[in-house]
Design an enzyme around this catalytic site. Structure first.
Site, PDB file in Angstrom:
ATOM      1  N   HIS A  29     -10.517  -0.201   4.147  1.00  0.00           N
ATOM      2  CA  HIS A  29      -8.976  -0.187   3.650  1.00  0.00           C
ATOM      3  C   HIS A  29      -9.964  -0.026   1.567  1.00  0.00           C
ATOM      4  O   HIS A  29      -9.910  -0.631   0.583  1.00  0.00           O
ATOM      5  CB  HIS A  29      -8.822  -1.659   3.069  1.00  0.00           C
ATOM      6  N   LYS A  77       6.355  10.081  20.379  1.00  0.00           N
ATOM      7  CA  LYS A  77       5.713  11.298  21.806  1.00  0.00           C
ATOM      8  C   LYS A  77       4.552  11.854  22.664  1.00  0.00           C
ATOM      9  O   LYS A  77       4.641  12.417  22.990  1.00  0.00           O
ATOM     10  CB  LYS A  77       6.954  12.483  21.065  1.00  0.00           C
ATOM     11  N   THR A 134       0.745  -1.015  -0.311  1.00  0.00           N
ATOM     12  CA  THR A 134       0.325  -0.011   0.448  1.00  0.00           C
ATOM     13  C   THR A 134       1.157   1.496   0.217  1.00  0.00           C
ATOM     14  O   THR A 134       1.000   2.330  -0.776  1.00  0.00           O
ATOM     15  CB  THR A 134      -1.083  -0.316   1.612  1.00  0.00           C
TER      16      THR A 134
HETATM   17  C1  NCD Z   1      -4.188  -5.856   3.509  1.00  0.00           C
HETATM   18  C2  NCD Z   1      -4.005  -5.209   5.041  1.00  0.00           C
HETATM   19  O1  NCD Z   1      -3.287  -4.107   4.860  1.00  0.00           O
HETATM   20  O2  NCD Z   1      -5.074  -4.708   5.299  1.00  0.00           O
HETATM   21  N1  NCD Z   1      -2.944  -5.659   3.074  1.00  0.00           N
HETATM   22  C3  NCD Z   1      -2.814  -4.749   1.869  1.00  0.00           C
HETATM   23  O3  NCD Z   1      -2.892  -3.799   2.291  1.00  0.00           O
HETATM   24  N2  NCD Z   1      -2.386  -5.225   0.677  1.00  0.00           N
HETATM   25  C4  NCD Z   1      -3.996  -7.478   3.863  1.00  0.00           C
HETATM   26  C5  NCD Z   1      -3.208  -8.067   5.440  1.00  0.00           C
HETATM   27  O4  NCD Z   1      -2.765  -7.005   5.680  1.00  0.00           O
HETATM   28  O5  NCD Z   1      -3.331  -8.868   5.266  1.00  0.00           O
END
Ligand code: NCD
Length: 311
Positions: free
Chosen positions: A135, A86, A58
């Site tokens: 997300h 901090k 990401t």
């Molecule tokens: C995911 C997340 O961070 O939620 N990863 C991502 O962004 N591709 C999935 C995960 O961490 O399992």
């Protein structure tokens, strides 16, 4: 005088209409086809990535996206390397960083942190993952992958497998796909890792889509167009013993793949732990590494959109 566009954030996928999502996917397609046309579109613009939680794809895809648009990047990759260690609040951090950057992507272990940040921000805020909640940019990545594979986001049977309780990618993907008619969700998880009640309730109310549940991947794999595997989210468990007991509930291997349709695709937001055996990578139906690549292009499209720089 040029009219000032209203400030927009992406905190959850519903902040975008279906038409806007479709148009972002189309823009990502244009960028893939003609990258040179977009090489200077974000000249002198800066993206700040504020990551209070670990990330590979990401954060790096956001940064690669901004660099490919001719912009610049700054930020931090862990809570420890920022003043959060901090005791600085998210609100204060945002009020400072907005003086340095034109757009901010934030990942935070606390659900709701990006929505709070957006209340203080005078530049666009993007939620790059908040705890076990949402997300949305992973969802844009997922939708791009599905759209480019099937030419549509309607009428597909999608198996969501693994940790549907804590997996924020699953929560956002459901919130997006319920808006495409004819989606059939097949929720495949152990009883303890079923999606949160608010999501199950919203699915039960849905008339556009269908939802079924299974405790077995073998029992349903032959019905799926998309199999979306997920990692059991160790960091969100209250105790290690539960994680150890549940972590290998579902493992996709070549044997299981024999039961799948010839044109089913396997997706995974990554990182993978054990849930997809490495041998499946060679199966022509695996798409998780392509999916990760699309993440950069759709984030390029999103940055252009939120900065009001679409030509
Ligand atoms: C995911 C997340 O961070 O939620 N990863 C991502 O962004 N591709 C999935 C995960 O961490 O399992």
């Amino acid at each position: 005088m040029e009219e000032k566009k209203p400030l927009r954030h992406l905190i959850e996928i519903r902040d975008l209409t279906v038409a806007e999502i479709d148009s972002l996917i189309a823009l990502a397609g244009d960028i893939i086809a003609r990258p040179d046309d977009f090489a200077d579109t974000c000249k002198r613009k800066k993206l700040a990535t504020l990551f209070y939680e670990p990330s590979t794809r990401t954060r790096l895809s956001f940064e690669a996206a901004m660099l490919e648009l001719g912009g610049q990047i700054l930020g931090f990759a862990s809570q420890d390397s920022s003043s959060a260690s901090k005791g600085e609040s998210v609100a204060d951090t945002i009020r400072v960083v907005e003086g340095y950057a034109d757009i901010i992507a934030m990942r935070h272990p606390k659900e709701g942190a990006p929505v709070l940040a957006a209340q203080y921000a005078s530049v666009p805020m993007i939620n790059a993952g908040d705890g076990g909640h949402n997300h949305p940019t992973q969802t844009l990545t997922d939708l791009t992958t599905i759209q480019r594979e099937f030419g549509t986001l309607e009428g597909l049977t999608i198996g969501l497998c693994g940790d549907l309780k804590f997996g924020r990618t699953v929560h956002s993907l459901i919130a997006a796909m319920v808006r495409y008619p004819g989606t059939h969700f097949v929720l495949i998880s152990p009883q303890e890792l079923r999606p949160p009640v608010y999501i199950l309730d919203s699915l039960a109310r849905e008339t556009n889509c269908k939802c079924t549940e299974s405790r077995s991947l073998d029992a349903v794999i032959d019905s799926l167009d998309v199999l979306y595997m997920t990692r059991v989210q160790r960091e969100r468990f209250f105790n290690e013993a539960d994680y150890v007991r549940l972590k290998d509930s579902f493992i996709l291997d070549t044997d299981k793949m024999r039961g799948a349709k010839q044109d089913m695709i396997v997706m995974h937001p990554l990182p993978r732990v054990n849930e997809i055996s490495v041998a499946v990578d060679k199966d022509y139906r695996s798409r998780y590494f392509e999916q990760a690549k699309y993440g950069k292009y759709i984030r390029m499209a999103l940055i252009l959109e939120l900065l009001g720089l679409r030509q």
